[in-house]
Scaffold this motif. Structure first.
Motif, PDB file in Angstrom:
ATOM      1  N   GLN A  83       8.839   9.852 -13.515  1.00 47.56           N
ATOM      2  CA  GLN A  83       8.785  10.311 -15.066  1.00 47.56           C
ATOM      3  C   GLN A  83      10.769  10.570 -15.227  1.00 47.56           C
ATOM      4  OE1 GLN A  83       6.010  12.805 -16.795  1.00 47.56           O
ATOM      5  NE2 GLN A  83       4.638  11.607 -16.162  1.00 47.56           N
ATOM      6  N   GLY A  84      11.343  10.560 -14.262  1.00 50.10           N
ATOM      7  CA  GLY A  84      13.132  10.488 -14.154  1.00 50.10           C
ATOM      8  C   GLY A  84      13.499  11.774 -13.052  1.00 50.10           C
ATOM      9  N   ALA A  85      12.662  12.497 -12.254  1.00 48.20           N
ATOM     10  CA  ALA A  85      13.150  13.622 -11.908  1.00 48.20           C
ATOM     11  C   ALA A  85      13.940  13.302 -11.156  1.00 48.20           C
ATOM     12  CB  ALA A  85      11.838  14.350 -10.939  1.00 48.20           C
ATOM     13  N   THR A  86      14.462  14.152 -10.747  1.00 53.84           N
ATOM     14  CA  THR A  86      16.606  13.900  -9.707  1.00 53.84           C
ATOM     15  C   THR A  86      15.571  14.222  -8.339  1.00 53.84           C
ATOM     16  OG1 THR A  86      16.715  16.042 -10.386  1.00 53.84           O
ATOM     17  CG2 THR A  86      17.574  13.764 -11.012  1.00 53.84           C
ATOM     18  N   GLU A  87      14.412  15.501  -8.229  1.00 56.00           N
ATOM     19  CA  GLU A  87      14.336  16.196  -6.956  1.00 56.00           C
ATOM     20  C   GLU A  87      12.282  16.712  -6.468  1.00 56.00           C
ATOM     21  OE1 GLU A  87      14.871  20.038  -4.725  1.00 56.00           O
ATOM     22  OE2 GLU A  87      16.461  19.444  -5.898  1.00 56.00           O
ATOM     23  N   VAL A  88      12.171  15.699  -6.169  1.00 57.53           N
ATOM     24  CA  VAL A  88      11.214  16.473  -5.609  1.00 57.53           C
ATOM     25  C   VAL A  88      10.625  17.022  -4.295  1.00 57.53           C
ATOM     26  CG1 VAL A  88       8.444  15.154  -6.458  1.00 57.53           C
ATOM     27  CG2 VAL A  88       9.668  14.453  -7.804  1.00 57.53           C
ATOM     28  N   ALA A  89       9.988  18.003  -4.530  1.00 53.85           N
ATOM     29  CA  ALA A  89       9.005  18.785  -3.173  1.00 53.85           C
ATOM     30  C   ALA A  89       8.353  18.457  -3.245  1.00 53.85           C
ATOM     31  CB  ALA A  89      10.096  20.309  -3.246  1.00 53.85           C
ATOM     32  N   LEU A  90       7.612  18.768  -1.565  1.00 57.55           N
ATOM     33  CA  LEU A  90       5.696  19.093  -1.718  1.00 57.55           C
ATOM     34  C   LEU A  90       5.787  19.829  -0.629  1.00 57.55           C
ATOM     35  CD1 LEU A  90       3.195  17.115  -1.768  1.00 57.55           C
ATOM     36  CD2 LEU A  90       3.897  16.061  -0.470  1.00 57.55           C
ATOM     37  N   GLU A  91       4.640  20.544  -0.949  1.00 57.44           N
ATOM     38  CA  GLU A  91       4.615  21.241  -0.012  1.00 57.44           C
ATOM     39  C   GLU A  91       2.606  21.104   0.670  1.00 57.44           C
ATOM     40  OE1 GLU A  91       5.259  26.041  -0.044  1.00 57.44           O
ATOM     41  OE2 GLU A  91       6.654  24.815   0.217  1.00 57.44           O
ATOM     42  N   ALA A  92       3.355  20.915   1.785  1.00 58.22           N
ATOM     43  CA  ALA A  92       2.375  20.130   2.933  1.00 58.22           C
ATOM     44  C   ALA A  92       1.118  20.471   3.796  1.00 58.22           C
ATOM     45  CB  ALA A  92       2.197  18.300   2.960  1.00 58.22           C
ATOM     46  N   ARG A  93       0.370  20.645   3.707  1.00 60.82           N
ATOM     47  CA  ARG A  93      -0.894  21.416   5.535  1.00 60.82           C
ATOM     48  C   ARG A  93      -0.596  20.186   6.519  1.00 60.82           C
ATOM     49  NH1 ARG A  93      -5.457  25.261   3.558  1.00 60.82           N
ATOM     50  NH2 ARG A  93      -3.937  26.589   2.266  1.00 60.82           N
ATOM     51  N   HIS A  94      -0.721  19.767   6.142  1.00 65.16           N
ATOM     52  CA  HIS A  94      -1.281  18.265   7.475  1.00 65.16           C
ATOM     53  C   HIS A  94      -0.580  17.405   7.857  1.00 65.16           C
ATOM     54  CE1 HIS A  94      -5.129  20.232   7.228  1.00 65.16           C
ATOM     55  NE2 HIS A  94      -5.408  20.200   5.594  1.00 65.16           N
ATOM     56  N   PRO A  95      -0.636  17.052   8.545  1.00 67.16           N
ATOM     57  CA  PRO A  95       0.576  16.048   9.345  1.00 67.16           C
ATOM     58  C   PRO A  95       0.712  14.989   8.617  1.00 67.16           C
ATOM     59  CG  PRO A  95      -0.303  16.810  11.224  1.00 67.16           C
ATOM     60  CD  PRO A  95      -0.994  17.521  10.214  1.00 67.16           C
ATOM     61  N   HIS A  96      -0.349  14.169   8.545  1.00 68.92           N
ATOM     62  CA  HIS A  96      -0.187  12.748   7.837  1.00 68.92           C
ATOM     63  C   HIS A  96      -0.121  12.736   6.503  1.00 68.92           C
ATOM     64  CE1 HIS A  96      -4.491  14.648   6.525  1.00 68.92           C
ATOM     65  NE2 HIS A  96      -4.688  13.790   5.769  1.00 68.92           N
ATOM     66  N   GLN A  97      -0.356  14.322   5.689  1.00 74.91           N
ATOM     67  CA  GLN A  97      -0.002  14.483   4.666  1.00 74.91           C
ATOM     68  C   GLN A  97       1.290  14.345   4.357  1.00 74.91           C
ATOM     69  OE1 GLN A  97      -2.095  18.054   3.311  1.00 74.91           O
ATOM     70  NE2 GLN A  97      -3.550  16.814   2.308  1.00 74.91           N
ATOM     71  N   VAL A  98       2.014  15.296   5.186  1.00 74.63           N
ATOM     72  CA  VAL A  98       3.614  14.853   4.729  1.00 74.63           C
ATOM     73  C   VAL A  98       3.841  13.604   5.473  1.00 74.63           C
ATOM     74  CG1 VAL A  98       5.514  15.724   6.929  1.00 74.63           C
ATOM     75  CG2 VAL A  98       3.736  17.233   6.487  1.00 74.63           C
ATOM     76  N   ALA A  99       3.450  12.562   6.527  1.00 79.11           N
ATOM     77  CA  ALA A  99       3.719  10.883   6.584  1.00 79.11           C
ATOM     78  C   ALA A  99       3.784  10.174   5.496  1.00 79.11           C
ATOM     79  CB  ALA A  99       2.985  10.384   7.608  1.00 79.11           C
ATOM     80  N   ALA A 100       2.991  10.674   4.986  1.00 75.73           N
ATOM     81  CA  ALA A 100       3.013   9.689   3.352  1.00 75.73           C
ATOM     82  C   ALA A 100       3.115  10.851   2.071  1.00 75.73           C
ATOM     83  CB  ALA A 100       1.172  10.757   2.726  1.00 75.73           C
TER      84      ALA A 100
END
Length: 317
Positions: free
Chosen positions: A168-185
């Protein structure tokens, strides 16, 4: 005909005399992915055929995804394309208040069948449904070019929202993740892991009191916190933070249609499917496990086991 039914807090593969559904067109089902709400319905002890993230084949061979937001089709909301606001929506919730489609065949209204675009395999097509949920939330919050986005929660919906925000055009997307496999994804989808500072749009994809509070902490001046959570009862909110920033909180439910800017209406689930078709790596990242219908019990066990590394589990029919 085989189907997966919830009974007494567990699932079982059962034989049915007729296809489940609300009547209409008969679809040969090919894939059904397991949502966290399916697991929630089990805890509630519902006795239904499960499944609302569904893809299959029409009689003419067309691959389709099922638009699981059912409605009356007659009220002002439905006529305007905002059928997610129809008052009958919750009386027809697939896998909850009516039978879902995790079965070899399923009956559904023809106007709820959205053709899959070229490039999106029907075995991955069920992923379009949860993608549309995050897509709608981000669009509701006016995500677009020059928008910074933070996503709180890195389950399937949060990760799909990362991809949707970029689309949708976002220039920056940050993600709060708990688990290592979620971080990798998340890293594979281009997210910055860990949110710092304040953002124009913050999506609460986890649906807990804690994740909503964290989303409020991250919203910027005149920013928008948007949540797909179904909270029951009052929800505490840090009003002071919102007040001093003139920030807002938006609840988001399901998905619908909207004017794409040229006077033509488009279904958000079709936009979600188009993104998945254009970027096959999204499905490759999100679908971590596949099981045949006969192994649906194990599929649900894996989907509910945080230690399994599952993100989206698909039952192939």
């Amino acid at each position: 005909m085989k189907a997966v039914r919830a009974t007494d807090g567990a699932v079982a593969v059962v034989e049915l005399d007729a296809p489940p559904g609300i009547g209409g067109e008969l679809v040969e089902m090919k894939s059904a992915s397991i949502c966290s709400s399916d697991l929630m319905y089990l805890r509630y002890g519902l006795n239904r055929v499960v499944g609302h993230e569904l893809a299959g084949i029409r009689a003419d061979g067309t691959a389709v995804v099922v638009e699981a937001v059912l409605s009356c089709g007659e009220c002002d909301h439905c006529r305007s394309g905002r059928y997610n606001l129809c008052p009958t929506h919750f009386t027809q919730a697939l896998g909850a208040t009516t039978d879902g489609g995790m079965a070899e065949q399923f009956q559904i209204q023809s106007n709820r069948l959205i053709p899959l675009p070229s490039g999106l395999d029907v075995r991955d097509g069920s992923l379009a449904e949860p993608t549309a949920v995050g897509w709608h939330a981000l669009r509701l919050a006016h995500t677009g070019p020059d928008t910074s986005v933070a996503v709180v929660g890195a389950g399937a919906l949060g990760l799909l929202a990362v991809a949707s925000a970029y689309r949708q055009g976002a220039t920056e997307v940050a993600l709060e993740a708990r688990h290592p496999h979620q971080v990798a994804a998340g890293e594979r989808l281009g997210a910055k892991i860990g949110a710092t500072g304040r953002y124009d749009v913050v999506l609460d994809a986890a649906g807990t009191m804690e994740s909503l509070a964290r989303a409020v902490e991250l919203v910027g001046p005149r920013g928008r916190v948007v949540s797909v959570a179904t909270h029951r009862g009052p929800v505490p909110i840090d009003w002071s933070t919102l007040f001093h920033l003139e920030a807002s909180i938006l609840p988001s439910i399901g998905y619908c249609m909207h004017d794409r800017g040229d006077g033509e209406a488009v279904a958000e689930i079709a936009e979600a499917a188009a993104m998945l078709a254009d970027n096959p790596e999204i499905a490759q990242t999100l679908i971590t496990h596949r099981f045949p219908l006969e192994d649906a019990v194990e599929a649900f066990r894996v989907a509910g086991d945080r230690a399994s590394g599952a993100i989206r589990v698909v039952v192939e029919l």
